[in-house]
Design a protein around this motif. Structure first.
Motif, PDB file in Angstrom:
ATOM      1  N   ARG A  29       0.639  -1.331  -0.016  1.00 54.06           N
ATOM      2  CA  ARG A  29      -0.013   0.163   0.130  1.00 54.06           C
ATOM      3  C   ARG A  29       1.060   1.424   0.165  1.00 54.06           C
ATOM      4  N   VAL A  30       2.041   1.103   1.114  1.00 59.23           N
ATOM      5  CA  VAL A  30       2.507   2.242   0.702  1.00 59.23           C
ATOM      6  C   VAL A  30       3.377   2.711  -0.816  1.00 59.23           C
ATOM      7  N   SER A  31       4.109   1.793  -0.598  1.00 62.64           N
ATOM      8  CA  SER A  31       4.386   1.777  -2.389  1.00 62.64           C
ATOM      9  C   SER A  31       3.632   1.953  -3.562  1.00 62.64           C
ATOM     10  N   ALA A  32       2.317   1.624  -3.317  1.00 63.41           N
ATOM     11  CA  ALA A  32       0.987   1.664  -4.720  1.00 63.41           C
ATOM     12  C   ALA A  32       0.592   4.010  -4.193  1.00 63.41           C
ATOM     13  N   VAL A  33       0.598   4.012  -3.010  1.00 61.85           N
ATOM     14  CA  VAL A  33       0.444   5.532  -2.745  1.00 61.85           C
ATOM     15  C   VAL A  33       0.849   5.993  -3.391  1.00 61.85           C
ATOM     16  N   ARG A  38       3.324   9.991  -7.030  1.00 59.12           N
ATOM     17  CA  ARG A  38       4.156  10.760  -8.533  1.00 59.12           C
ATOM     18  C   ARG A  38       3.796  10.663  -9.432  1.00 59.12           C
ATOM     19  N   THR A  39       3.203  10.076 -10.014  1.00 59.58           N
ATOM     20  CA  THR A  39       2.309  10.012 -11.215  1.00 59.58           C
ATOM     21  C   THR A  39       0.329  10.617 -11.346  1.00 59.58           C
ATOM     22  N   GLY A  40       0.154  11.170 -10.728  1.00 63.52           N
ATOM     23  CA  GLY A  40      -1.379  11.723 -10.434  1.00 63.52           C
ATOM     24  C   GLY A  40      -1.176  12.930 -10.821  1.00 63.52           C
ATOM     25  N   LEU A  42      -0.886  15.439  -8.976  1.00 62.47           N
ATOM     26  CA  LEU A  42      -0.422  16.075  -7.547  1.00 62.47           C
ATOM     27  C   LEU A  42       0.819  16.956  -7.692  1.00 62.47           C
ATOM     28  N   ALA A  43       1.431  15.785  -8.682  1.00 69.29           N
ATOM     29  CA  ALA A  43       2.660  15.741  -9.439  1.00 69.29           C
ATOM     30  C   ALA A  43       3.539  16.549  -9.135  1.00 69.29           C
ATOM     31  N   ALA A  44       2.686  17.423 -10.369  1.00 71.52           N
ATOM     32  CA  ALA A  44       3.150  18.907 -10.139  1.00 71.52           C
ATOM     33  C   ALA A  44       3.519  19.805  -8.628  1.00 71.52           C
ATOM     34  N   ALA A  45       2.878  19.110  -7.732  1.00 63.01           N
ATOM     35  CA  ALA A  45       3.051  19.917  -6.639  1.00 63.01           C
ATOM     36  C   ALA A  45       4.134  19.446  -5.746  1.00 63.01           C
ATOM     37  N   LEU A  46       4.527  17.863  -6.150  1.00 61.66           N
ATOM     38  CA  LEU A  46       5.047  17.401  -5.216  1.00 61.66           C
ATOM     39  C   LEU A  46       6.823  17.545  -4.751  1.00 61.66           C
ATOM     40  N   LEU A  47       7.129  17.775  -3.523  1.00 61.36           N
ATOM     41  CA  LEU A  47       8.287  17.704  -3.487  1.00 61.36           C
ATOM     42  C   LEU A  47       8.704  16.218  -2.481  1.00 61.36           C
TER      43      LEU A  47
END
Length: 64
Positions: A29-33, A38-40, A42-47
């Motif tokens: 689950r941690v890997s899937a989330v 990273r690809t969804g 929200l990826a553009a806002a990810l730090l």
């Protein structure tokens, strides 16, 4: 409107955490989330930041 940053704190050691029974924080689950974030959308806002070691005092502040 600008998107606020989304901070993902992670470390490869998180996947070594043993879970039993119906605990929701399984390795899969941690890997899937993380992959989805990273690809969804929200990826553009990810730090991404690497988690740092915590001392016992810090752990006791957040756990019963």
């Amino acid at each position: 409107m600008a998107m606020r940053p989304l901070i993902l704190m992670s470390d490869e050691h998180c996947l070594e955490h043993a879970t039993w029974g119906v605990h929701p924080g399984t390795r899969e689950r941690v890997s899937a989330v993380c992959a989805r974030v990273r690809t969804g959308p929200l990826a553009a806002a990810l730090l991404e930041e690497r988690a740092r070691p915590a001392d016992w005092a810090a752990l006791l502040e957040s756990h019963d």
